[in-house]
Every structure is written in C-alpha cells, then in structure tokens.
Design a protein around this motif. Structure first.
Motif, PDB file in Angstrom:
ATOM      1  N   GLU A  66       5.655   0.923  11.711  1.00 34.49           N
ATOM      2  CA  GLU A  66       6.730   0.323  10.911  1.00 34.49           C
ATOM      3  C   GLU A  66       6.137  -0.473   9.740  1.00 34.49           C
ATOM      4  O   GLU A  66       6.693  -0.470   8.640  1.00 34.49           O
ATOM      5  N   GLU A  67       4.989  -1.119   9.960  1.00 30.73           N
ATOM      6  CA  GLU A  67       4.345  -1.882   8.886  1.00 30.73           C
ATOM      7  C   GLU A  67       3.876  -0.958   7.757  1.00 30.73           C
ATOM      8  O   GLU A  67       3.994  -1.282   6.575  1.00 30.73           O
ATOM      9  N   ALA A  70       6.797   0.095   5.733  1.00 34.15           N
ATOM     10  CA  ALA A  70       7.250  -1.002   4.871  1.00 34.15           C
ATOM     11  C   ALA A  70       6.436  -1.031   3.579  1.00 34.15           C
ATOM     12  O   ALA A  70       6.981  -1.247   2.491  1.00 34.15           O
ATOM     13  N   ARG A  71       5.125  -0.803   3.689  1.00 37.07           N
ATOM     14  CA  ARG A  71       4.277  -0.779   2.485  1.00 37.07           C
ATOM     15  C   ARG A  71       4.595   0.412   1.591  1.00 37.07           C
ATOM     16  O   ARG A  71       4.324   0.401   0.402  1.00 37.07           O
ATOM     17  N   LYS A  73       7.509   1.314   0.863  1.00 37.31           N
ATOM     18  CA  LYS A  73       8.806   1.009   0.247  1.00 37.31           C
ATOM     19  C   LYS A  73       9.999   1.580   1.016  1.00 37.31           C
ATOM     20  O   LYS A  73      11.077   1.777   0.447  1.00 37.31           O
ATOM     21  N   SER A  75      13.041   1.144   3.418  1.00 40.71           N
ATOM     22  CA  SER A  75      13.873   0.004   3.796  1.00 40.71           C
ATOM     23  C   SER A  75      13.834  -0.226   5.303  1.00 40.71           C
ATOM     24  O   SER A  75      13.515   0.682   6.072  1.00 40.71           O
ATOM     25  N   LYS A  76      14.190  -1.440   5.724  1.00 35.14           N
ATOM     26  CA  LYS A  76      14.140  -1.794   7.133  1.00 35.14           C
ATOM     27  C   LYS A  76      15.034  -0.897   7.974  1.00 35.14           C
ATOM     28  O   LYS A  76      14.637  -0.416   9.046  1.00 35.14           O
ATOM     29  N   SER A  77      16.253  -0.667   7.509  1.00 32.64           N
ATOM     30  CA  SER A  77      17.192   0.168   8.278  1.00 32.64           C
ATOM     31  C   SER A  77      16.695   1.612   8.358  1.00 32.64           C
ATOM     32  O   SER A  77      16.796   2.249   9.408  1.00 32.64           O
ATOM     33  N   ARG A  79      13.548   2.577   8.145  1.00 29.76           N
ATOM     34  CA  ARG A  79      12.357   2.616   8.994  1.00 29.76           C
ATOM     35  C   ARG A  79      12.748   2.808  10.450  1.00 29.76           C
ATOM     36  O   ARG A  79      12.149   3.609  11.178  1.00 29.76           O
ATOM     37  N   LYS A  80      13.758   2.070  10.883  1.00 30.36           N
ATOM     38  CA  LYS A  80      14.206   2.162  12.273  1.00 30.36           C
ATOM     39  C   LYS A  80      14.757   3.557  12.572  1.00 30.36           C
ATOM     40  O   LYS A  80      14.489   4.138  13.623  1.00 30.36           O
ATOM     41  N   LYS A  81      15.531   4.115  11.615  1.00 29.15           N
ATOM     42  CA  LYS A  81      16.093   5.454  11.809  1.00 29.15           C
ATOM     43  C   LYS A  81      14.994   6.501  11.859  1.00 29.15           C
ATOM     44  O   LYS A  81      15.015   7.415  12.688  1.00 29.15           O
TER      45      LYS A  81
END
Length: 353
Positions: A66-67, A70-71, A73, A75-77, A79-81
């Motif tokens: 996940e990190e 994030a780098r 670009k 998005s958080k939502s 990434r989870k999907k």
C-alpha cells in the motif's frame, strides 16, 4: 451511462491467462469518452506499451505494498480496492484485468502505468555501452575479474544468503540454468549458539555445487541499524556471521589455486537490470522469475531462459517462500553471467544509463 462487464479467464499451461472482455452497454456500443472527448472502445483497446514494459508494470503492481502504491499517486480508496481485487484475483497477467477493479478505467490504468515507468526511469548519465569497464568504475562488482579468469569460468553458482535461507542457482558460461535449490538455515524458533550455527552452515555448504566461481550480492551497508530494534540488530549480526562462515568455506574448499573465486555484486546491478525497485524499496520479482523459468521472454535484453527440465520442475514446485529466495539467486546469476562473462551489449546499455 451504465456498463456490465464480464471477464472470462482461461488458464494456459504454465501460468498465463487469456483475457476476453465482453462489454455490454445499455445505450451505446462504444465506451464513453475517457480524456479530452476522445472515445475509447474498451473491447478492442490496446494499451500502448511494449512487451517488456507490460511485464515490468505487472511485476510492480503484483508486488506493490500500500505504501508503494501511495508513492505511485494511487488514491487511498483506490489502493484498498486494488489490493482487495489483487488478493481475490491472484497475480495480474494482463493490464486489461485492472479494468475489473471498481472505478478503474483506461485513463486511470494508463496514469498508473505512466507513474510506474517514470519511477523506474533512468537518471544516470549515459556512457559507452560497448565499454564494460564502467561496471568496475561504478563498483558494481568486486574484486575485478581478470580476463584469463573470465575465460576459465565454465560453471557459476550464484547465492542469496539471508538469516532464514540459503538459496543457489548453478549456471554454465552460456547462462544456461543447470540447478536450483534453497536450504533453510534458521527459523523464528531457532536457538543456535555460534558453534551449532557454524555446524549447520558447514553441512549446508557441502551441498552447494562445486563451480569455477561463486557470486552473491554485497550488503555491507549497516546504516539501517541506527535506532533499530534489538531483534533486527541480532538478525543482522547473525547474517554477518553466516556470510563470514560461507566466505571462509567457499574460497578454500572450492577455489582453485590462488585466484579469487568469490565475487560480490552491488544490488544496484540486479535491481537495475530486472527493475526490482519501487522508490527506495526492493521487490522480490518472484512473478517475473516464474515466467522466465517457464520459458517466456519478458526482457528485451535477456534471451529466453535455457533451463534444465529438472531445475525447472524444482523451481516451479517449490513453495513460494523458498521460491522467492531462489528467484533472487537466479537474478544474481543471470546478471553476472550476461554482464561479466557474455558482456551482453543490451544489458550493458541499460546499466550505462
């Protein structure tokens, strides 16, 4: 506009999937505009990347934490999907499979791919790719191999040494893979004092094939220990002890004469050739290794792997944890063989950038 998508995956022998997308639109046969009013027909759209780029992008996505996302670009939502879909789907075999992630369209997939390729972009100044001396100038391998030593290398054993495992790959001087293996050294519950640890390493070293040269990655930077926990410090000390034991065992036992037979590669060499870094983190590349072992040519600089049937079977059937370490030893051996012994111009060109 509403779409209903079905993805049918049919397994091909070895690993790959053939992805067929059937998109049904409730009001139009063609997908809606994705960017600047340009229409995309998702059923026929081809992502604009080479075979090597696709392989490298998929390798990053299949191994990304996940990190890392994030780098890149993401998005958080999203990434989870993406991580949830990857867990359910398994390793992605084609970029089009990403379109099955809720909210992921062609534009967002291409944006992610662009960030990955940019992150892996080369920043070093280009030198003459036909001159292998820059490998030594950049200290990518040490000690320096004399030409008469290189010419006499008929077999090579590359090793990946960790506290938990010792894996190796044996190759001939044409980069053909002759054997692979992985041995367990320590487990989380191991309580070995130094004499017992030495005895364990000695027994394992007896099973390492005899070869003209041995190579592993140099990992002498201990900056990460500053402020580290006691557990990490102890593990690092054990690793240093194990590598010291192996250095003492391999050099006189398998060496011939006074010539050095143990060589060290900087991890930058392997990481760069096989694109194993996302930012500052190194990924295992196990999915890439799986495909290479099965005969797929995924890297433009590397010919299809010549591997014995026995070694291929041992690699494919090995459980994933050990296979991850075997993949590292495979990359080390191929890097050494292609760059130093065969002086592969395409590989040297990549390293010179």
């Amino acid at each position: 506009m509403a779409f209903v998508s079905t993805i049918r995956l049919s397994r091909i022998y070895g690993s790959s999937y053939q992805t067929n997308l059937s998109w049904i639109c409730t009001s139009h046969a063609q997908a809606s505009s994705e960017e600047n009013g340009k229409p995309y027909d998702i059923s026929t759209y081809q992502f604009p990347y080479t075979l090597e780029e696709r392989s490298l992008i998929l390798s990053i996505i299949n191994n990304a934490t996940e990190e890392m996302l994030a780098r890149l670009k993401v998005s958080k939502s999203m990434r989870k999907k993406l991580l949830k879909d990857r867990h359910q789907t398994g390793s992605y075999m084609d970029l089009s499979q990403l379109l099955n992630v809720d909210g992921m369209g062609i534009k967002s997939v291409e944006q992610l791919c662009s960030f990955i390729l940019k992150d892996m972009g080369e920043t070093e100044k280009e030198t003459d790719p036909n001159d292998s001396s820059f490998v030594y100038k950049k200290r990518l391998v040490k000690p320096r191999l004399q030409q008469h030593v290189l010419k006499n290398i008929k077999t090579l054993v590359s090793l990946d040494v960790t506290v938990g495992f010792l894996s190796w790959t044996k190759l001939d001087n044409k980069s053909a893979v002759l054997d692979v293996n992985c041995e367990e050294i320590l487990t989380a519950s191991s309580r070995l004092d130094l004499p017992k640890l030495y005895e364990k390493v000695v027994n394992i070293s007896k099973r390492i094939p005899v070869a003209d040269a041995y190579v592993w990655e140099e990992k002498a930077n201990y900056g990460h220990l500053q402020g580290a926990t006691l557990g990490i410090i102890i593990a690092s000390l054990q690793l240093a002890q194990i590598r010291g034991m192996l250095t003492a065992l391999l050099e006189p036992c398998h060496g011939r004469g006074a010539e050095k037979r143990l060589f060290y590669l900087r991890d930058a060499l392997v990481s760069k050739l096989f694109r194993l870094k996302v930012g500052s983190e190194r990924i295992s590349g196990i999915n890439l290794a799986d495909q290479l072992v099965k005969g797929h040519q995924l890297l433009e600089w590397l010919p299809a792997l010549d591997i014995s049937k026995e070694a291929q079977t041992k690699f494919i059937t090995c459980e994933r944890t050990k296979r991850r370490h075997m993949a590292t030893s495979l990359f080390i051996g191929l890097a050494f063989s292609q760059v130093l012994i065969l002086q592969n111009k395409n590989a040297l060109k990549i390293l010179s950038r």
